[in-house]
Enzyme design. Structure first.
Site, mmCIF file in Angstrom:
data_model
loop_
_atom_site.group_PDB
_atom_site.id
_atom_site.type_symbol
_atom_site.label_atom_id
_atom_site.label_comp_id
_atom_site.label_asym_id
_atom_site.label_seq_id
_atom_site.Cartn_x
_atom_site.Cartn_y
_atom_site.Cartn_z
ATOM 1 N N ASP A 183 1.008 -1.189 0.085
ATOM 2 C CA ASP A 183 -0.101 0.102 -0.027
ATOM 3 C C ASP A 183 1.201 1.430 -0.003
ATOM 4 O O ASP A 183 2.337 1.262 0.016
ATOM 5 C CB ASP A 183 -1.080 -0.059 1.255
ATOM 6 C CG ASP A 183 -1.605 1.352 1.671
ATOM 7 O OD1 ASP A 183 -2.602 1.638 0.389
ATOM 8 O OD2 ASP A 183 -1.910 1.928 2.592
ATOM 9 N N ASP A 192 -0.350 5.238 0.954
ATOM 10 C CA ASP A 192 -0.289 5.810 2.154
ATOM 11 C C ASP A 192 -1.125 5.485 3.668
ATOM 12 O O ASP A 192 -1.586 4.519 3.564
ATOM 13 C CB ASP A 192 -1.635 6.997 1.802
ATOM 14 C CG ASP A 192 -1.535 7.993 0.391
ATOM 15 O OD1 ASP A 192 -0.585 9.017 0.264
ATOM 16 O OD2 ASP A 192 -3.230 7.311 -0.251
ATOM 17 N N ASP A 196 -2.013 -0.999 5.877
ATOM 18 C CA ASP A 196 -1.885 -0.087 7.671
ATOM 19 C C ASP A 196 -3.638 -0.504 7.466
ATOM 20 O O ASP A 196 -3.504 0.234 8.754
ATOM 21 C CB ASP A 196 -1.404 0.673 7.322
ATOM 22 C CG ASP A 196 -2.665 1.816 6.596
ATOM 23 O OD1 ASP A 196 -2.571 1.976 5.306
ATOM 24 O OD2 ASP A 196 -2.638 3.351 7.211
#
Length: 222
Positions: A8, A10, A171
């Site tokens: 991922d 961001d 995240d």
């Protein structure tokens, strides 16, 4: 067995919240709303620009009307395109760890719901693009995370017909849901943008520091 790391962007590789906040507040100003702060915004990131705008509007007043969304999204994109990397930076340890993984021959890609037209330029601006041989942002395909097809697309581009496995590293629940739907393991970073603490989401592993990743991968069963 060949395998690939799918990251991922961001909240995992890059702390982009400051510049996303600027674009979001440009939208709120145009809508006559009060600005948001970084703390509030961090938990809204990870689902794409339109979702971020919808959440920000709902948090500062009445929800956005559907007819407004195209205009508000255009304001967001115009601002963010110009200020893409004013304050965004890789999280601590990201660059040194990616360098180590690349030196070891690890195949790596990026899979994000950030618009594809902005994903590549952000990686370039932060000198991260050279670590990845596959970069997928929203709009490259007709589907996005958590649809497992997009995960399989990245893995196939990275390892082709050799056979192997991919690991999702992110995240948030979006990253975990993508991995689970794809039948892949998932490692989450605890420092990201998820509104629910990463340790409560049920990932295979949760790390506090990006530099822990190479050793964690040795313990991961693919």
């Amino acid at each position: 067995m060949a395998w690939a790391l799918i990251f991922d962007l961001d909240g995992t590789l890059v702390d982009s919240a400051p510049d996303l906040l600027g674009a979001t507040n440009a939208v709120l100003e145009a809508a006559g709303r009060a600005p948001m702060d970084t703390t509030s915004l961090r938990h809204m990131v990870g689902f794409g620009a339109r979702s971020l705008i919808i959440q920000a509007m709902a948090a500062t007043g009445a929800p956005a009307d559907d007819p407004e969304m195209d205009r508000l999204t255009a304001i967001f994109m115009d601002h963010y395109r110009v200020h893409l990397a004013d304050f965004s930076r890789p999280f601590p340890g990201v660059e040194q760890t990616l360098k180590r993984l690349k030196a070891d021959g690890t195949r790596m890609g990026v899979l994000t719901n950030k618009p594809a037209e902005l994903t590549g330029p952000l990686l370039e601006r932060l000198d991260l693009a050279g670590y990845f041989t596959a970069v997928y942002g929203a709009g490259r395909k007709s589907y996005t995370k958590p649809d497992p097809r997009i995960f399989h697309d990245v893995v196939e581009e990275l390892i082709g017909e050799e056979g192997g496995a991919g690991v999702m590293i992110g995240d948030s629940i979006t990253d975990l849901s993508t991995a689970r739907a794809a039948g892949a393991p998932c490692i989450l970073m605890s420092y990201g943008y998820t509104p629910v603490p990463a340790r409560e989401l049920g990932a295979d592993m949760v790390l506090d520091d990006f530099t822990q990743l190479p050793e964690a991968l040795k313990r991961l069963t693919l």
